[in-house]
Design an enzyme around this catalytic site. Structure first.
Site, short mmCIF file in Angstrom:
data_model
loop_
_atom_site.label_atom_id
_atom_site.label_comp_id
_atom_site.label_asym_id
_atom_site.label_seq_id
_atom_site.Cartn_x
_atom_site.Cartn_y
_atom_site.Cartn_z
N GLU A 240 -10.58 -11.07 -4.80
CA GLU A 240 -9.20 -10.91 -4.34
C GLU A 240 -8.63 -12.20 -3.78
O GLU A 240 -7.46 -12.27 -3.42
CB GLU A 240 -9.13 -9.86 -3.23
CG GLU A 240 -9.75 -8.55 -3.59
CD GLU A 240 -9.42 -7.46 -2.59
OE1 GLU A 240 -8.41 -6.81 -2.78
OE2 GLU A 240 -10.19 -7.28 -1.63
N ASP B 95 -4.15 -8.23 -4.33
CA ASP B 95 -4.37 -9.28 -3.33
C ASP B 95 -4.55 -10.65 -3.99
O ASP B 95 -4.12 -11.67 -3.44
CB ASP B 95 -5.59 -8.95 -2.46
CG ASP B 95 -5.20 -7.99 -1.36
OD1 ASP B 95 -4.17 -8.25 -0.71
OD2 ASP B 95 -5.90 -7.00 -1.16
N HIS C 108 0.83 -1.21 0.00
CA HIS C 108 0.00 0.00 0.00
C HIS C 108 0.86 1.25 0.00
O HIS C 108 0.46 2.29 -0.52
CB HIS C 108 -1.00 -0.03 1.16
CG HIS C 108 -2.14 -0.93 0.86
ND1 HIS C 108 -2.27 -2.17 1.41
CD2 HIS C 108 -3.17 -0.79 -0.01
CE1 HIS C 108 -3.35 -2.76 0.92
NE2 HIS C 108 -3.91 -1.93 0.06
N CYS D 128 -9.24 -3.59 -10.75
CA CYS D 128 -8.86 -2.34 -10.10
C CYS D 128 -7.52 -2.46 -9.37
O CYS D 128 -7.10 -1.54 -8.68
CB CYS D 128 -9.94 -1.86 -9.14
SG CYS D 128 -10.23 -2.99 -7.77
C1 PEP Z 1 -6.20 -5.10 -4.82
O1 PEP Z 1 -6.00 -5.88 -3.90
O2 PEP Z 1 -5.83 -5.31 -6.00
C2 PEP Z 1 -6.88 -3.82 -4.57
C3 PEP Z 1 -7.25 -3.04 -5.56
O3 PEP Z 1 -7.09 -3.44 -3.28
P1 PEP Z 1 -5.89 -2.95 -2.32
O4 PEP Z 1 -4.67 -2.74 -3.18
O5 PEP Z 1 -6.32 -1.70 -1.67
O6 PEP Z 1 -5.75 -4.10 -1.38
MG MG Z 2 -7.02 -5.58 -2.04
#
Ligand code: PEP
Ligand code: MG
Length: 579
Positions: A439, A463, A195, A510
């Site tokens: 995910e 994820d 993150h 995403c």
């Molecule tokens: C992901 O896991 O790809 C996602 C978009 O959510 P995050 O990166 O916030 O876990």
């Molecule tokens: Mg995620």
């Protein structure tokens, strides 16, 4: 000055040239910066205020105790802390350091804490020796006060770019940088889809992680070149290298200007397939960049960032204002608000009472699991989102779903939130769409429940890769194993997109893969027509969409789907990009 280079992993592209600013890590990561001569007195006052505030805080705790059923040891502990705080070695010595070194208060205090802890370590008496933990705790209390105030982060030097160099930065640290203008940043540790890296990308400045020992090798104020594409950092570059990179910087800027012309052009392939390009955002202020880059919607609003860097939790009204601002800002374009994805590497100070240290946080009480375990917190958020749905085209997205029972519980909670609003006569969109994030491999393998009960899906590849390959996305020791082109990932993506297509349910990606222009054609070939990414990538992905003919990439993507070797897949993806 010796010139040398370091290699890390570029997580946010572009080139920055500027001076290093080291962020020290003592017990907390604290910044170190120079105070202009005229501001030293104000810095000393800032320190004195922070000490006074902590005294006040301790007094408050003392008062609250009297008459209460607080254990006696707690009183003794408060007394010790009170004594430490009043001792000139902690409350006065840092003032002298600020004066002599013209440094910021946090740095002065951290240095003094280091000296005191060292002195205590020499003490023979075990009981007294252990008191060093109290010194650290008291010091941290003062540090927290200081860091919550302006001046906590180094003020970037006006005329030159400042490049932040740290051992590690948490997502909460990085999000603070949205309010400062840094040229780039470097960290010793970190993975591509951590993150921290994602937030770095959203700041739209070059960033390189996993440099291993940048923090030790680089000195304050040294001249640096950061190449966020190749992951190279050059320290004390000579003139020739500097002008070479300045030229590259200008070329990149020109390229960026050219891309801007695509802003309002619809994203349609040569053979007429329309593609939705949405933006991922963390805070309402990201809207500006979202609109500037021509996003046709917000595909992922990581709402948990509203929780970070603050003492209390955001209440329903505060959340509602944030969601409404985004919904209204986007007009009638869709705004997909993801419910809190807290836990793992995103922990909020305000959750102290609720959170616990999990043995394996990524597999623990994270995201929807956490929300279902804290129904009050979840209901508050759902009510806030529903209220905002009255002001725009809002959709709800639930992270980390694995089973039909979690879907059922979430929908029941949503119903409860709707009911309470109905009773109070508060308007909301009763048809609000609810989607689930894909995910966890289980969600793809048993996707029926998702397809029947949800309105849309969004694949979180960050994820999905972490959980499919059992590679912690934030751990750079296993970063080399984190591979979006692993055959298992390609097959899971193809399966999810195919199943959703058959069921007539919209599906997006995403995760970071959606913003990788190198992977745009692969995803188009797998049937994806909806991408959500950081706004900075939207225009280059759009350019790739505009120059792609889906029919022409079909045969090659079919081969990629069948391939069983990551190297071969990577070579085929390269070929896909030369078509
Ligand atoms: C992901 O896991 O790809 C996602 C978009 O959510 P995050 O990166 O916030 O876990
Ligand atoms: Mg995620």
């Amino acid at each position: 000055m010796v010139s040398f280079a370091l290699n890390g992993v570029g997580v946010s592209g572009g080139i920055a040239i500027g001076r290093a600013q080291l962020v020290s890590h003592a017990t907390l990561e604290v910044a170190h910066y120079t105070i202009p001569a005229g501001k030293v007195d104000a810095e000393i006052t800032r320190f004195a205020h922070a000490v006074a505030e902590v005294k006040h805080e301790l007094e408050g705790m003392h008062t609250a105790m009297t008459g209460g059923d607080v254990p006696g040891e707690f009183g003794a502990f408060l007394d010790v802390h009170w004594m430490i705080l009043n001792d000139p070695t902690l409350s006065e010595a840092p003032k002298r350091i600020i004066l002599e070194q013209r440094c910021n208060a946090e740095w002065a205090l951290t240095q003094q804490m280091g000296v005191l802890v060292e002195q205590f370590e020499q003490i023979e008496d075990a009981y007294l020796r252990e008191r060093k933990a109290d010194i650290v705790q008291v010091g941290e209390r003062v540090l927290k006060r200081l860091m919550g105030k302006p001046g906590a982060l180094p003020a970037p030097v006006a005329e030159e770019q400042t490049i932040l160099v740290a051992h590690d930065l948490s997502p909460a640290d990085v999000i603070q940088f949205k309010h400062h203008r840094y040229g780039a940043f470097l960290t010793d540790v970190g993975g591509v889809t951590s993150h921290t890296a994602i937030v770095a990308r959203s700041l739209n400045v070059p960033a390189v992680v996993a440099t291993h020992n940048a923090r030790q090798l680089i000195r304050d104020s040294e001249m640096l070149i950061v190449d966020g594409d190749s992951g190279v950092v050059i320290i004390n570059p000579d003139r020739a290298v500097l002008s070479e990179y300045r030229l590259k910087q200008t070329e990149l800027e020109l390229e960026r200007q050219k891309l801007k012309r695509l802003r309002s052009k619809p994203a349609t392939t040569i053979d007429g397939h329309h593609v939705e390009l949405h933006a991922n955002i963390e805070l309402p202020e990201d809207l500006e960049q979202t609109l500037e880059n021509g996003a046709t919607g917000v595909g992922l609003f990581r709402s948990e960032f509203l929780f970070l860097n603050r003492a209390g939790l955001p209440g329903e009204d505060e959340q509602f204002e944030a969601y409404r601002a985004v919904a209204q800002g986007m007009g009638n374009r869709p705004v997909t608000i993801r419910t809190f994805d807290l836990g793992a590497d995103k922990n909020a100070a305000g959750l102290d009472g609720l959170a616990r240290v999990a043995p394996n946080p990524a597999l623990g009480l994270r995201a929807v699991r956490f929300c279902l375990a804290e129904p009050r917190l979840f209901l508050t958020q759902l009510r806030a989102i529903l209220r905002a749905s009255h002001y725009g085209n809002v959709r709800i997205l639930v992270p980390m779903l694995a089973s039909s029972s979690e879907i059922a519980q979430t929908l029941a909670m949503l119903e409860q939130a709707k009911e309470s609003l109905r009773e109070q006569g508060v308007p909301f969109d009763s048809q609000v769409q609810v989607g689930g994030m894909i995910e966890i491999p289980a969600a793809v393998i048993a996707m029926d429940a998702f397809l029947t009960r949800l309105d849309f899906l969004s694949i979180g590849t960050n994820d999905l890769i972490q959980y499919t390959l059992a590679v912690d996305r934030a751990d750079e020791a296993v970063a080399h194993l984190y591979d979006p082109l692993h055959p298992a990932i390609i097959r899971l993506l193809a399966m999810a997109i195919g199943l959703a297509g058959k069921a007539g349910k919209p599906i997006a990606v995403c995760g970071e893969m959606a913003g990788e222009v190198h992977l745009t054609r692969l995803l188009l070939g797998l049937g994806l027509r909806h991408f959500s990414m950081h706004p900075a990538h939207l225009l280059s992905v759009k350019q790739r969409v505009l120059t792609t003919e889906v029919a022409a990439i079909k045969a090659l993507t079919d081969r990629i789907r069948r391939a069983d070797n990551p190297d071969k897949i990577a070579a085929l993806v390269d070929r896909l990009n030369t078509l």
